[in-house]
Design an enzyme around this catalytic site. Sequence first.
Site, short mmCIF file in Angstrom:
data_model
loop_
_atom_site.label_atom_id
_atom_site.label_comp_id
_atom_site.label_asym_id
_atom_site.label_seq_id
_atom_site.Cartn_x
_atom_site.Cartn_y
_atom_site.Cartn_z
N GLY B 75 44.30 36.28 39.29
CA GLY B 75 44.19 35.80 37.92
C GLY B 75 45.55 35.68 37.25
N THR B 76 46.41 36.64 37.53
CA THR B 76 47.75 36.62 36.94
C THR B 76 48.51 35.37 37.37
OG1 THR B 76 47.94 39.02 36.72
CG2 THR B 76 49.99 37.80 36.95
N ASN B 155 39.97 41.76 27.23
CA ASN B 155 39.69 42.77 28.25
C ASN B 155 39.62 44.19 27.71
OD1 ASN B 155 42.48 42.01 27.88
ND2 ASN B 155 42.99 43.56 29.40
N GLN B 183 37.82 37.74 32.22
CA GLN B 183 36.84 38.76 31.84
C GLN B 183 35.45 38.19 31.65
OE1 GLN B 183 36.78 41.95 31.81
NE2 GLN B 183 38.94 42.29 32.22
N SER B 203 39.58 35.21 38.05
CA SER B 203 39.96 36.21 39.04
C SER B 203 38.73 36.62 39.85
CB SER B 203 40.54 37.41 38.31
OG SER B 203 40.68 38.48 39.20
N HIS B 205 38.16 39.44 41.74
CA HIS B 205 37.74 40.83 41.83
C HIS B 205 37.07 41.36 40.56
CE1 HIS B 205 40.96 42.95 39.51
NE2 HIS B 205 41.59 41.81 39.72
N THR B 241 49.09 28.92 52.70
CA THR B 241 47.84 28.84 53.45
C THR B 241 46.71 29.47 52.65
OG1 THR B 241 49.03 28.91 55.54
CG2 THR B 241 46.69 29.55 55.59
N CYS B 331 50.27 57.07 26.81
CA CYS B 331 50.51 57.99 27.91
C CYS B 331 49.81 57.58 29.19
CB CYS B 331 50.05 59.39 27.52
SG CYS B 331 51.32 60.28 26.65
#
Lengths: 152, 399
Positions: B75-76, B155, B183, B203, B205, B241, B331
């Site tokens: 997707g990126t 997302n 998404q 995407s 996955h 490919t 974090c």
Amino acid sequence: MLYSDKVMDHFNHPRNVGVIDDADGIGEVGNPVCGDIMKITLKIDDDKIEDIKFQTLGCGAAIATSSIVTEMARGMSLKDAVAITKKQVAEELDGLPPAKMHCSVLATDGLKVAVDDYLVKHGREPIAGEVKSADPNFDPHADEDDHDHDEA
Amino acid sequence: MDTPRRIYFDYAATTPVDQRVMDAMMPYFMEDYGNANSLYALGRDAYRALEDARERFAKGIGATHPSEITFTGCGTESDNAALLGITARKSPKGGHVIVSKFEHHAVLEPAHLLEKRGYEVTYLGPREDGIIHVEDMVVALRDDTVLVSIMHGNNEIGTIQPIKELAAAAHERGALFHTDGAQTLGKIPFDVAELGVDAASFSGHKIYGPKGVGALYLKRGTPFEPQILGGGQESKKRSGTQNVPGIVGFAKALELMLEDQAEESLRLAALREKLTNAVIERLENTEQSTTVDPAHRMPNIASLLIKGVEGEAMLLQLDNLGIAVSTGSACSSGSLEPSHVLLSIGCPPEIAHGSLRVSMGRFTTEADVDYFLEVLPPIVERLRSMSPVYDRMFGSSAR
């Protein structure tokens, strides 16, 4: 990013959580915008840390470093306690991920502020000096070199 | 000791491959392993599988022609290619681009690169409801606006943007429109003709397909400068490919999503409402990250702000009990700031640190939600009780 077993142990079972009601020294560092705040309360006798408790709002590393620093400092002289470095804290936890090193600064700074609080209350000279994380503009993510003052 | 339960609540991050997808892919690893660009039988078989998958994928998103689908590595890559490829061909000497502030980094980073290359970029903010409003975009549009890129479903906070209206308004000013559909694909209706977009990214996955495969829809005639150069595969739009098993799996995954989309989205929306309402009821000082009505939320994403705790600490405690969630706290990511998405909707950093995203999917059950609701409150209460500032910041009615 992986935490050591020791970090997870101190995070899951933090030692010395709480507040000493009639504390001799109190240190609070960090700020909510950064997401980490730590408060240490001390019971001091004959310039030795007799009891130490902490409260921390923060991530796993912040809680674990707070917990371990209370274990390290208990029974220490004030002079030795303020000399604890962020590196020693990290080593005691079998290491911290690089992005989390600043959390150990929070812990050592909290201790320093609490010790100086005690000394100043008793009309004595502070021995720890200024700490960065007590500054409201403290950026815990700033370049690591900024914190090297406490390794001296 | 009981075997810990494993509850996956991070379907917006990735999904497990569906067995039926796996079965569809398997022949193309060891039997029909040919290069789809080879002339002999093995190559022709792979080519047929590839083009069959392209046709089915095109049909699944309402594309007019299979050649409008370019398969990519993720997707990126699709997002990068859309921003860089369209601007490079349509307006190589610069111009104006609009992206939303709460895009995925796969859009924001190429937007930053465009700025370095001399384009002007407007980062358009959502309103507090987590929606990019058409009238706000209209104000930002200029005569030299080349491209607008606004994601379909966010997302992190799960809000759905009015893509049809946004694309129409962009077209009125002569700008092209790209949307990141990673998404939403398969989860809510996504039809490129109905939405009227020029380009869209997807995407594999995120929909029970494999990792390592993405797709870029480019409406016929959309200017596009290839970003990956080589042997000229994918009609010269994306060399390399083709990942035949991945692409076959991606097409199969999309078909499976569409088979029961309506029922599944209702089922997940009901779970989302149950989870959200119960968390807010059982824990004081919690709220959803936006107040937008459920019709504008993705069915599978619950975005909660649990005040006075730090997200990573919550995440780790939940992980101890076998539950996987995500958070927008600084974090957790190792980055400098809490989630740019939450900040973009006006969420203060100290609140964003306590964000929790629970995203559900095909294998989520009501029992999973019940377990989560049972274990979350004590975790939050314990962390709040360890905080030096909870009572000070949020009142002493705590605990």
